[in-house]
Design a protein around this motif. Structure first.
Motif, mmCIF file in Angstrom:
data_model
loop_
_atom_site.group_PDB
_atom_site.id
_atom_site.type_symbol
_atom_site.label_atom_id
_atom_site.label_comp_id
_atom_site.label_asym_id
_atom_site.label_seq_id
_atom_site.Cartn_x
_atom_site.Cartn_y
_atom_site.Cartn_z
ATOM 1 N N SER A 288 0.823 -1.215 0.000
ATOM 2 C CA SER A 288 0.000 0.000 0.000
ATOM 3 C C SER A 288 0.853 1.258 0.000
ATOM 4 O O SER A 288 0.465 2.273 -0.593
ATOM 5 N N ILE A 289 2.004 1.204 0.649
ATOM 6 C CA ILE A 289 2.925 2.346 0.627
ATOM 7 C C ILE A 289 3.405 2.597 -0.799
ATOM 8 O O ILE A 289 3.516 3.736 -1.240
ATOM 9 N N HIS B 288 -4.368 7.228 6.424
ATOM 10 C CA HIS B 288 -4.795 8.623 6.291
ATOM 11 C C HIS B 288 -4.600 9.091 4.862
ATOM 12 O O HIS B 288 -3.482 9.290 4.407
ATOM 13 N N GLY B 289 -5.723 9.259 4.181
ATOM 14 C CA GLY B 289 -5.698 9.902 2.874
ATOM 15 C C GLY B 289 -5.896 11.396 3.085
ATOM 16 O O GLY B 289 -6.848 11.812 3.741
ATOM 17 N N ARG B 290 -4.977 12.178 2.585
ATOM 18 C CA ARG B 290 -5.084 13.636 2.683
ATOM 19 C C ARG B 290 -4.641 14.199 1.338
ATOM 20 O O ARG B 290 -3.609 13.799 0.789
ATOM 21 N N TRP B 291 -5.430 15.124 0.787
ATOM 22 C CA TRP B 291 -5.147 15.683 -0.531
ATOM 23 C C TRP B 291 -5.836 17.029 -0.647
ATOM 24 O O TRP B 291 -6.625 17.402 0.204
ATOM 25 N N ILE C 115 -9.751 7.995 -1.498
ATOM 26 C CA ILE C 115 -10.711 7.243 -0.680
ATOM 27 C C ILE C 115 -10.635 5.758 -1.016
ATOM 28 O O ILE C 115 -10.614 4.905 -0.119
ATOM 29 N N ASP C 116 -10.576 5.423 -2.295
ATOM 30 C CA ASP C 116 -10.479 4.019 -2.692
ATOM 31 C C ASP C 116 -9.210 3.367 -2.154
ATOM 32 O O ASP C 116 -9.224 2.213 -1.726
ATOM 33 N N TRP C 117 -8.089 4.102 -2.181
ATOM 34 C CA TRP C 117 -6.833 3.567 -1.652
ATOM 35 C C TRP C 117 -6.979 3.221 -0.173
ATOM 36 O O TRP C 117 -6.590 2.129 0.271
ATOM 37 N N ALA C 118 -7.536 4.139 0.611
ATOM 38 C CA ALA C 118 -7.706 3.906 2.048
ATOM 39 C C ALA C 118 -8.637 2.724 2.302
ATOM 40 O O ALA C 118 -8.355 1.868 3.149
ATOM 41 N N ARG C 119 -9.731 2.659 1.573
ATOM 42 C CA ARG C 119 -10.679 1.556 1.762
ATOM 43 C C ARG C 119 -10.065 0.215 1.356
ATOM 44 O O ARG C 119 -10.298 -0.802 2.016
ATOM 45 N N HIS C 120 -9.296 0.208 0.294
ATOM 46 C CA HIS C 120 -8.666 -1.033 -0.148
ATOM 47 C C HIS C 120 -7.692 -1.549 0.912
ATOM 48 O O HIS C 120 -7.697 -2.740 1.250
ATOM 49 N N LEU C 121 -6.849 -0.682 1.432
ATOM 50 C CA LEU C 121 -5.905 -1.091 2.466
ATOM 51 C C LEU C 121 -6.647 -1.579 3.710
ATOM 52 O O LEU C 121 -6.298 -2.612 4.290
ATOM 53 N N PHE C 122 -7.677 -0.882 4.103
ATOM 54 C CA PHE C 122 -8.467 -1.278 5.262
ATOM 55 C C PHE C 122 -9.011 -2.697 5.081
ATOM 56 O O PHE C 122 -8.899 -3.536 5.975
ATOM 57 N N GLU C 123 -9.591 -2.973 3.936
ATOM 58 C CA GLU C 123 -10.165 -4.301 3.675
ATOM 59 C C GLU C 123 -9.081 -5.373 3.602
ATOM 60 O O GLU C 123 -9.258 -6.473 4.114
ATOM 61 N N ALA C 124 -7.960 -5.057 2.963
ATOM 62 C CA ALA C 124 -6.868 -6.025 2.847
ATOM 63 C C ALA C 124 -6.284 -6.378 4.217
ATOM 64 O O ALA C 124 -5.889 -7.521 4.461
ATOM 65 N N ALA C 125 -6.228 -5.408 5.118
ATOM 66 C CA ALA C 125 -5.644 -5.622 6.444
ATOM 67 C C ALA C 125 -6.624 -6.261 7.425
ATOM 68 O O ALA C 125 -6.199 -6.819 8.447
ATOM 69 N N GLU D 265 0.612 13.521 0.299
ATOM 70 C CA GLU D 265 0.204 13.747 1.686
ATOM 71 C C GLU D 265 -0.468 12.529 2.315
ATOM 72 O O GLU D 265 -0.789 12.541 3.494
ATOM 73 N N CYS D 266 -0.700 11.483 1.540
ATOM 74 C CA CYS D 266 -1.317 10.268 2.072
ATOM 75 C C CYS D 266 -0.269 9.485 2.856
ATOM 76 O O CYS D 266 0.915 9.510 2.525
ATOM 77 N N GLU D 267 -0.724 8.787 3.898
ATOM 78 C CA GLU D 267 0.224 8.080 4.744
ATOM 79 C C GLU D 267 -0.450 6.926 5.475
ATOM 80 O O GLU D 267 -1.673 6.869 5.571
ATOM 81 N N ILE D 268 0.390 6.062 5.985
ATOM 82 C CA ILE D 268 -0.056 4.988 6.864
ATOM 83 C C ILE D 268 0.685 5.194 8.174
ATOM 84 O O ILE D 268 1.914 5.186 8.213
ATOM 85 N N PHE D 269 -0.051 5.391 9.223
ATOM 86 C CA PHE D 269 0.511 5.650 10.542
ATOM 87 C C PHE D 269 0.347 4.386 11.375
ATOM 88 O O PHE D 269 -0.765 3.879 11.521
ATOM 89 N N ILE D 270 1.424 3.852 11.881
ATOM 90 C CA ILE D 270 1.391 2.707 12.790
ATOM 91 C C ILE D 270 1.984 3.172 14.113
ATOM 92 O O ILE D 270 3.088 3.717 14.150
#
Length: 166
Positions: A41-42, A83-86, A96-106, A49-54
Motif C-alpha cells: 500500500s505504501i 490517512h488519505g489527505r489531498w 478514498i479508494d486507496w484507504a478503503r482497499h488497504l483497510f479491507e486487505a488488512a 500527503e497520504c500516509e499509513i501511521f502505525i
C-alpha cells in the motif's frame, strides 16, 4: 507522553483546506502478511500527503481497566491509521479508494477493534464495536444527559430511542 501531547501530534494532519479520509484497525501483532499488505500500500500511495501511521500502544494506557473510561480497547499492541489527505477534489475517488482497499486487505490480520476518533463518518456501524462492553453504559449516559442527541457531530453514541436509526 502526556495525553495532550498524543492528541496534539495529529493537529498538523488536519490542515485547513485539505481533504481527509481515514480508516483504522487495531492489531495484536504485525504479522508478516500484514507488513506485506502495508508495504504494498505504501508503494501505491495516491498522493504525497497520504500516509499509513502505525503506533505501538500499551504502557500506561494498557494498565487502565476497560470499564474505567469510555474507550475499552486496551489490549491491542498496534494501531493503524490509514490517512488519505489531498487538496484537489479530482483526487477524491483515488484517495478514498486507496484507504478503503488497504483497510479491507488488512482486516483479516486486525483485532476487530478500532480507536473511535480514527473512524470516518461512513463507519457509524462500527461505533458500538469500538466501545465494546462499555457501549450500553454510554447509551444510558447519553439518554440521561443528551436525550435529543444534540451532541452528534462525531462517531455518535445515540440515545436508546434512536439506537439503530440512521
Amino acid at each position: 507522553h502526556p495525553f495532550v501531547g498524543w492528541q496534539q501530534a495529529f493537529d498538523p494532519l488536519l490542515a485547513p483546506g485539505a481533504r481527509n479520509y481515514w480508516k483504522s484497525h487495531d492489531f495484536m501483532e504485525l504479522s508478516d502478511q500484514a507488513i506485506e499488505i502495508l508495504t504494498e500500500s505504501i508503494r501505491q500511495l495516491p498522493g504525497q500527503e497520504c500516509e499509513i501511521f502505525i503506533a505501538h500502544v500499551g504502557g500506561a494506557a494498557g494498565r487502565v481497566a476497560p470499564e474505567e473510561t469510555a474507550f475499552p480497547q486496551r489490549n491491542s499492541h498496534f494501531v493503524m491509521n490509514v490517512h488519505g489527505r489531498w487538496r484537489d477534489p479530482a483526487m477524491d475517488r483515488a484517495c478514498i479508494d486507496w484507504a478503503r482497499h488497504l483497510f479491507e486487505a488488512a482486516k483479516p490480520h486486525a483485532a476487530g477493534t478500532a480507536y473511535v476518533n480514527f473512524m470516518p463518518e461512513d463507519e457509524m456501524d462500527r461505533v458500538e464495536a469500538a466501545y465494546g462492553a462499555n457501549y450500553g453504559r454510554l447509551v444510558e449516559i447519553k439518554r440521561h444527559y443528551d436525550p435529543l442527541n444534540l451532541f452528534r457531530m462525531n462517531q455518535n453514541v445515540r440515545p436508546i430511542e434512536e439506537r439503530g436509526a440512521a
